[in-house]
Design a protein around this motif. Structure first.
Motif, PDB file in Angstrom:
ATOM      1  N   LYS A  40       0.819  -1.216   0.000  1.00  0.00           N
ATOM      2  CA  LYS A  40       0.000   0.000   0.000  1.00  0.00           C
ATOM      3  C   LYS A  40       0.850   1.263   0.000  1.00  0.00           C
ATOM      4  N   THR A  41       1.925   1.230   0.771  1.00  0.00           N
ATOM      5  CA  THR A  41       2.777   2.416   0.924  1.00  0.00           C
ATOM      6  C   THR A  41       3.982   2.412  -0.024  1.00  0.00           C
ATOM      7  N   LYS A  42       4.101   1.333  -0.802  1.00  0.00           N
ATOM      8  CA  LYS A  42       5.237   1.182  -1.722  1.00  0.00           C
ATOM      9  C   LYS A  42       6.571   1.286  -0.985  1.00  0.00           C
ATOM     10  N   SER A  43       6.590   0.690   0.193  1.00  0.00           N
ATOM     11  CA  SER A  43       7.798   0.694   1.009  1.00  0.00           C
ATOM     12  C   SER A  43       8.369  -0.715   1.075  1.00  0.00           C
ATOM     13  N   GLY A  44       9.497  -0.860   1.749  1.00  0.00           N
ATOM     14  CA  GLY A  44      10.154  -2.153   1.821  1.00  0.00           C
ATOM     15  C   GLY A  44      10.244  -2.678   3.237  1.00  0.00           C
TER      16      GLY A  44
END
Length: 201
Positions: A40-44
């Motif tokens: 959702k947050t395009k994080s890792g």
């Protein structure tokens, strides 16, 4: 300037290197939510090699590059790719999920002398050709750093973790150089039969 961050952690019995891609099956509730939040947050998130009860402090931040399947119960089949190495300064736990206050390593690939890298790359290419290992030679020629040597090669996780923890590019290139010498020695003295696409451990 040293970059710091706070990321969710995924301790597992595997090590992943920068640039490497690995498929994962996510089935625990805490990690299903972690992956869902990252998408959702395009994080890792960070992968840490867990060997028995020991969790290493050095790991690799990964990103999800492909979702093969999302199951009705929230499980995932995903493909992740290693990005940056990091060191965990402090472990934190929240809702049964580990987080890490981390700092990323400054790789400084350009500090290694080009002649040194070219020497090891040339040795590697000659080995592939000598052993008739089925690799895309043009792609192999385009290697630009030490982690590129580990792509498409099966390496035991403990050895991979050892490589991951080496402090700098020069140390990793020296490691690869010694490894290649070992393979060459075995090939010459034992008439080694190597499966295509694999180098011996």
């Amino acid at each position: 300037m040293i970059k710091t961050d706070k990321i969710p952690l995924f301790p597992i019995n595997l090590a992943i290197l920068p640039g490497e891609k690995i498929p994962l099956h996510i089935f625990e509730d805490r990690y299903k939510k972690m992956v869902s939040d990252c998408l959702k947050t395009k994080s890792g998130f960070g992968i840490l090699f867990k060997n028995k009860d020991k969790i290493n402090n050095v790991g690799t931040k990964v990103k999800v590059v492909k979702v093969y399947k999302k199951y009705d119960d929230g499980k995932y089949d995903i493909l992740v790719q290693g990005e940056e190495r990091f060191f965990v300064n402090n472990f934190l736990k929240n809702n049964n999920l580990w987080y890490g206050d981390i700092q990323y390593y400054e790789e400084m690939y350009d500090k290694l002398k080009k002649e040194r890298f070219s020497f090891v790359l040339d040795k590697y290419l000659k080995l592939l050709l000598t052993l008739n290992i089925d690799h895309d030679i043009q792609n192999e020629i385009n290697k630009s750093n030490s982690f590129d040597f580990t792509k498409n090669i099966l390496i035991p996780n403990d050895l991979k973790q050892e490589f991951l923890e080496l402090t700098n590019e020069e140390a990793r290139i020296d490691f690869i150089d010694e490894f290649l010498d070992t393979v060459i020695h075995k090939a010459k003295n034992n008439n080694l039969n190597i499966d295509k696409g694999k180098l011996p451990n």
